[in-house]
Design a protein around this motif. Structure first.
Motif, PDB file in Angstrom:
ATOM      1  N   ASN A  42       0.824  -1.214   0.000  1.00  0.00           N
ATOM      2  CA  ASN A  42       0.000   0.000   0.000  1.00  0.00           C
ATOM      3  C   ASN A  42       0.854   1.259   0.000  1.00  0.00           C
ATOM      4  OD1 ASN A  42      -1.905   1.990   0.358  1.00  0.00           O
ATOM      5  ND2 ASN A  42      -2.927   1.014   2.072  1.00  0.00           N
ATOM      6  N   PHE A  43       0.825   1.978  -1.148  1.00  0.00           N
ATOM      7  CA  PHE A  43       1.492   3.272  -1.265  1.00  0.00           C
ATOM      8  C   PHE A  43       0.451   4.384  -1.434  1.00  0.00           C
ATOM      9  CE2 PHE A  43       6.061   2.352  -2.886  1.00  0.00           C
ATOM     10  CZ  PHE A  43       6.209   1.335  -1.967  1.00  0.00           C
ATOM     11  N   ASN A  44      -0.778   4.148  -1.024  1.00  0.00           N
ATOM     12  CA  ASN A  44      -1.845   5.126  -1.193  1.00  0.00           C
ATOM     13  C   ASN A  44      -1.470   6.469  -0.554  1.00  0.00           C
ATOM     14  OD1 ASN A  44      -4.635   6.105  -1.644  1.00  0.00           O
ATOM     15  ND2 ASN A  44      -4.762   5.969   0.587  1.00  0.00           N
ATOM     16  N   ASN A  45      -1.742   7.545  -1.300  1.00  0.00           N
ATOM     17  CA  ASN A  45      -1.621   8.903  -0.767  1.00  0.00           C
ATOM     18  C   ASN A  45      -0.199   9.275  -0.355  1.00  0.00           C
ATOM     19  OD1 ASN A  45      -2.889  11.374  -0.203  1.00  0.00           O
ATOM     20  ND2 ASN A  45      -3.052  10.879   1.975  1.00  0.00           N
ATOM     21  N   ILE A  46       0.811   8.678  -0.985  1.00  0.00           N
ATOM     22  CA  ILE A  46       2.171   9.093  -0.665  1.00  0.00           C
ATOM     23  C   ILE A  46       2.555  10.283  -1.541  1.00  0.00           C
ATOM     24  CG2 ILE A  46       2.843   6.748  -0.016  1.00  0.00           C
ATOM     25  CD1 ILE A  46       4.565   6.696  -2.588  1.00  0.00           C
ATOM     26  N   THR A  47       3.524  11.061  -1.075  1.00  0.00           N
ATOM     27  CA  THR A  47       4.071  12.177  -1.833  1.00  0.00           C
ATOM     28  C   THR A  47       5.548  11.909  -2.087  1.00  0.00           C
ATOM     29  OG1 THR A  47       2.538  13.765  -0.850  1.00  0.00           O
ATOM     30  CG2 THR A  47       4.538  14.655  -1.840  1.00  0.00           C
ATOM     31  N   VAL A  48       5.931  11.936  -3.359  1.00  0.00           N
ATOM     32  CA  VAL A  48       7.328  11.718  -3.742  1.00  0.00           C
ATOM     33  C   VAL A  48       7.788  12.948  -4.505  1.00  0.00           C
ATOM     34  CG1 VAL A  48       8.953  10.207  -4.925  1.00  0.00           C
ATOM     35  CG2 VAL A  48       6.882   9.238  -3.922  1.00  0.00           C
ATOM     36  N   ASP A  49       8.739  13.688  -3.934  1.00  0.00           N
ATOM     37  CA  ASP A  49       9.104  14.959  -4.559  1.00  0.00           C
ATOM     38  C   ASP A  49      10.541  15.033  -5.038  1.00  0.00           C
ATOM     39  OD1 ASP A  49      10.495  15.183  -2.226  1.00  0.00           O
ATOM     40  OD2 ASP A  49       9.515  17.013  -1.533  1.00  0.00           O
ATOM     41  N   THR A  50      11.193  13.872  -5.181  1.00  0.00           N
ATOM     42  CA  THR A  50      12.578  13.902  -5.650  1.00  0.00           C
ATOM     43  C   THR A  50      12.859  12.887  -6.746  1.00  0.00           C
ATOM     44  OG1 THR A  50      13.124  12.404  -3.834  1.00  0.00           O
ATOM     45  CG2 THR A  50      13.559  14.741  -3.487  1.00  0.00           C
TER      46      THR A  50
END
Length: 340
Positions: free
Chosen positions: A142-150
Motif C-alpha cells: 500500500n502506497f496510497n496517498n504518498i508524496t514523492v518529490d525527488t
C-alpha cells in the motif's frame, strides 16, 4: 526497548538470545532512531510507536539474507510515523510470512530515492529480493496517498536488480492511489515483481511526459503476472508519450482509463503490443482522447485474443500519419467498427 534511539545488532555470537525474541515494541517519544534487526529470526510482531517518531533507518535484513521471517505485517502508515528523513527502509520477504506492507500517506524525500544515473533517480529497493528467492504470501502493498518529490525516473518498491525472483508466492495487489509524484518525468512503475493488480487511480503527476509499464531489461519477468491496471482519473497534464504503455503484459485482462485525460498524447504506438489476453471487454477505448495523436503504429499488434474490438469510432485520427501494422497478428479478429 526503552531509553535508546538506536537498536542495532548484526553479531551472530549472541544468536541464542536473539532467537528467543518474539515481539519488538518500538520506543515512543524520540525524535529519531536507527533500527537494524539482523538475525532476529523468530520475531512475530513489530509494534509501532503511538507518539511522534521520526524513523531514519529501518532494516529487517542485510543485502542477501532474510530476517524476522515470521513477521506478517509492516505498517508505517500511522500519522505519527515520519519517514521524510529516512535514508533506509528495507525488508527481505524471502521465505517469510509477510502479507501486508504499507507506507500510506508518507512523504518520500531524496533519502529513499536511489540515484541511478544522470538521467534521474528511482524510488525502489524497499522490499529486497535476492537470488533463489521463493517469496512470501504477500497480498497487498500500500502506497496510497504518498508524496514523492525527488524521484524523476523509475518508480517501484523492490530492489533494482534480481527482478526475476518472486516477492509473492501468490501474486499481490499494489495500491498506488492518490499519489503525488511531483518531480517524476517518466512514469515507469517497475520493480513490482509478480503483482497481479496495479491501481494508480486519482494520482497527480504534473511533470510526467512519458508512461510505460514494463521493464526494458532483456529477460526480465517483472510484472509478467499482471492482470489488471487501473489508471482512473489520472492528472498528468504534460503527458505526450504513451508508446508501449501497456505492452508485453501477456496476462493482462483489464485496463481502466476512466477520466484519464490523454488529449496531449502524440504517440500511442505499440500501446497494447503483445497483450495476448486482452479481449473486446478489456478496455473502454472511448476513454482515450486521441486528438493530438500522430502515430498508432502497432497499437494492437499481437492482441491474439481479440475476436471483436470494442467500438473505436470515437478515435479522432485527424493528425494520425501512420497506422502501420496497427492490427498485426490479430489472428482471431473477425470484425472491427470504424464508423464515425
Amino acid at each position: 526497548i526503552k531509553d535508546t534511539t538506536t537498536f542495532y545488532s548484526s553479531n551472530t555470537s549472541d544468536s541464542n538470545y536473539k532467537n528467543t525474541l518474539k515481539q519488538l515494541v518500538l520506543p515512543e517519544g524520540y525524535a529519531s532512531y536507527y533500527i537494524n534487526m539482523e538475525y532476529y529470526d523468530n520475531i512475530e510482531t513489530i509494534v509501532m510507536p503511538k507518539s511522534y517518531t521520526k524513523i531514519t533507518y529501518f532494516a529487517l535484513n542485510d543485502s542477501n539474507s532474510p530476517y524476522a521471517k515470521k513477521v506478517e505485517e509492516l505498517d508505517f502508515s500511522a500519522e505519527n510515523i515520519d519517514l521524510s528523513s529516512c535514508t533506509y527502509l528495507r525488508f527481505n520477504p524471502r521465505e517469510g510470512s509477510l502479507k501486508k506492507f504499507s507506507i500510506e500517506g508518507k512523504t518520500i524525500k531524496n533519502s529513499l530515492a536511489n540515484s541511478t544515473s544522470s538521467t534521474g533517480s528511482t524510488f525502489a529497493n524497499i522490499l529486497y529480493r535476492s537470488s533463489s528467492s521463493i517469496g512470501s504470501p504477500v497480498e497487498e502493498i500500500n502506497f496510497n496517498n504518498i508524496t514523492v518529490d525527488t524521484v524523476t525516473k523509475y518508480f517501484g518498491c523492490l530492489n533494482d536488480y534480481n527482478y526475476n525472483y518472486p516477492i509473492s508466492t501468490k501474486g499481490y495487489k499494489f495500491i498506488g492511489t492518490n499519489m503525488q509524484l511531483l518531480t517524476t518525468t517518466r512514469f515507469n512503475p517497475i520493480y513490482l515483481g509478480d503483482a497481479e493488480e496495479l491501481d494508480f487511480s486519482n494520482s497527480y503527476m504534473p511533470n510526467v511526459t512519458e508512461m510505460y509499464m514494463y521493464h526494458t531489461s532483456s529477460g526480465s519477468t517483472d510484472l509478467q503476472h499482471l492482470k489488471t491496471i487501473k489508471l482512473n482519473n489520472i492528472i498528468a497534464p504534460k503527458l505526450t508519450n504513451m508508446s508501449t504503455a501497456f505492452a508485453y503484459h501477456k496476462k493482462l485482462e483489464k485496463v481502466e482509463l476512466k477520466d484519464f485525460d490523454t488529449s496531449k498524447v502524440t504517440t500511442m504506438a505499440s500501446m497494447f503490443l503483445n497483450c495476448e489476453k486482452l479481449n473486446s471487454e478489456s478496455v473502454d477505448f472511448t476513454a482515450l482522447n486521441t486528438e493530438s495523436v500522430t502515430t498508432m503504429a502497432d497499437m494492437f499488434d499481437g492482441c491474439k485474443s481479440m475476436e471483436e474490438y470494442p467500438n473505436i469510432s470515437s478515435f479522432n485520427t485527424e493528425k494520425v500519419t501512420t497506422m502501420k501494422e496497427m492490427f498485426h497478428l490479430n489472428d482471431k479478429l473477425k470484425s472491427l467498427n470504424l464508423t464515425g
